[in-house]
Design an enzyme around this catalytic site. Structure first.
Site, mmCIF file in Angstrom:
data_model
loop_
_atom_site.group_PDB
_atom_site.id
_atom_site.type_symbol
_atom_site.label_atom_id
_atom_site.label_comp_id
_atom_site.label_asym_id
_atom_site.label_seq_id
_atom_site.Cartn_x
_atom_site.Cartn_y
_atom_site.Cartn_z
ATOM 1 N N TYR A 1 -29.505 -43.513 -27.675
ATOM 2 C CA TYR A 1 -29.727 -44.950 -27.801
ATOM 3 C C TYR A 1 -31.146 -45.239 -28.284
ATOM 4 O O TYR A 1 -31.356 -45.983 -29.250
ATOM 5 C CB TYR A 1 -29.478 -45.629 -26.456
ATOM 6 C CG TYR A 1 -29.890 -47.083 -26.403
ATOM 7 C CD1 TYR A 1 -29.180 -48.050 -27.111
ATOM 8 C CD2 TYR A 1 -30.998 -47.483 -25.649
ATOM 9 C CE1 TYR A 1 -29.570 -49.381 -27.072
ATOM 10 C CE2 TYR A 1 -31.381 -48.811 -25.601
ATOM 11 C CZ TYR A 1 -30.665 -49.755 -26.314
ATOM 12 O OH TYR A 1 -31.058 -51.070 -26.283
ATOM 13 N N LYS B 1 -32.319 -46.832 -31.988
ATOM 14 C CA LYS B 1 -33.093 -48.075 -32.047
ATOM 15 C C LYS B 1 -34.428 -47.857 -32.764
ATOM 16 O O LYS B 1 -34.902 -48.738 -33.492
ATOM 17 C CB LYS B 1 -33.329 -48.619 -30.630
ATOM 18 C CG LYS B 1 -32.052 -49.035 -29.897
ATOM 19 C CD LYS B 1 -31.329 -50.188 -30.571
ATOM 20 C CE LYS B 1 -32.003 -51.511 -30.312
ATOM 21 N NZ LYS B 1 -31.243 -52.653 -30.874
ATOM 22 N N TRP C 1 -34.884 -54.319 -20.064
ATOM 23 C CA TRP C 1 -34.182 -54.718 -18.844
ATOM 24 C C TRP C 1 -33.587 -56.129 -18.977
ATOM 25 O O TRP C 1 -33.763 -56.989 -18.117
ATOM 26 C CB TRP C 1 -35.145 -54.678 -17.653
ATOM 27 C CG TRP C 1 -35.734 -53.336 -17.312
ATOM 28 C CD1 TRP C 1 -35.890 -52.248 -18.129
ATOM 29 C CD2 TRP C 1 -36.272 -52.940 -16.040
ATOM 30 N NE1 TRP C 1 -36.499 -51.223 -17.463
ATOM 31 C CE2 TRP C 1 -36.747 -51.615 -16.170
ATOM 32 C CE3 TRP C 1 -36.430 -53.589 -14.824
ATOM 33 C CZ2 TRP C 1 -37.344 -50.920 -15.118
ATOM 34 C CZ3 TRP C 1 -37.029 -52.904 -13.791
ATOM 35 C CH2 TRP C 1 -37.472 -51.580 -13.922
#
Length: 287
Positions: A126, A130, A151
């Site tokens: 991930y 990104k 978050w």
């Protein structure tokens, strides 16, 4: 101004959609995969040109962090190919792109907040996808702005806050890691920041945005339960090694936000105040 919002059914996309009536001067094009597949390069170019799109806010992403370890192809398509297609298409019209990235581009081996110019070292699929997207959009679009956040939670979709509320009501005991440190981000605050940027004008480059403050997942859970009124569930702190996951999470991923505050005069709320606001909205939605 014509603005395309991708991933409009996700947490951030939904909140941006809620705020659009405050900007009647803008014609909004809210899309998810059913309306526009960002991994289809020709479809993206056609949509941007036919609808005279001036700018794109890309909220679409593959965010299942652990699943991405086994689903590399799909994660790469959504997190790298899609943003690259958007960047290349909007560059053809001289428009701008705001792309949302993540604290997972860092390895977490830090002891002070990360600034935008520090080296990235993603430790998960991930995070790597990104990070690759950041490079791609900045190379392909001269008016690209990348905003890293962390978050993320909201009253929409699935997220940590809603999960901890549900588990807190279902269980007598929860174990939550205390050695991963960062800052929660309420999607409503990130949406406000993005819309302020759109209103004031795009200044290309890398930026960081989270709420203010620093906390662990354990302390975050305790605050969620306190503000929700959950008293029957004991929350115990554990180390990350006691809760193994497929994907590596950074142990410290606090982001320095001075650049976005100085550039746009943005006042960022404290994480606990924003959490309280979100829980209030969630309570209003309950039957």
């Amino acid at each position: 101004m014509n603005i395309l919002v991708t991933g409009c059914n996700g947490q951030l996309g939904n909140v941006i959609r809620d705020k659009q009536p405050q900007y009647p001067q803008i014609k909004w094009f809210n899309t998810d995969v059913a309306e526009l597949d960002i991994t289809d390069k020709d479809a993206v170019v056609r949509f941007v040109i036919e609808n005279h799109i001036d700018g794109i806010i890309n909220c679409a992403a593959y965010t299942a962090v652990d699943r991405a370890e086994d689903d590399v192809e799909k994660a790469t398509l959504l997190n790298v190919t899609g943003p690259a297609n958007l960047a290349a298409a909007i560059e053809q019209t001289g428009g701008w792109l705001i792309h949302i990235s993540t604290d997972y581009v860092f390895d977490g081996n830090h002891c002070k907040p990360y600034t935008e110019d520090e080296s990235t070292n993603p430790m998960s699929v991930y995070g790597k996808t990104k990070q690759e997207a950041e490079v791609a959009v900045m190379q392909l679009c001269s008016q690209a702005m990348v905003i890293r956040t962390a978050w993320l939670y909201s009253e929409y979709g699935n997220n940590f806050v809603k999960t901890m509320i549900r588990l807190g009501r279902e269980r007598e005991q929860l174990k939550v890691v205390y050695d991963q440190i960062g800052t929660p981000t309420y999607a409503g605050n990130l949406a406000d920041a993005i819309l302020t940027i759109v209103n004031k004008g795009i200044n290309p480059g890398l930026y960081h945005f989270t709420n203010e403050g620093v906390i662990s997942w354990y302390d975050f859970t305790k605050a969620i339960h306190e503000l929700t009124g959950i008293t029957t569930c004991e929350v115990l702190p554990i180390r990350s090694e006691e809760y193994p996951t497929k994907a590596h999470r950074p142990s410290f991923s606090v982001l320095d936000k001075q650049k976005i505050k100085a550039t746009y005069g943005i006042c960022i709320p404290y994480w606990r105040d924003s959490l309280q606001h979100c829980i209030h909205l969630l309570n209003e939605k309950e039957p």
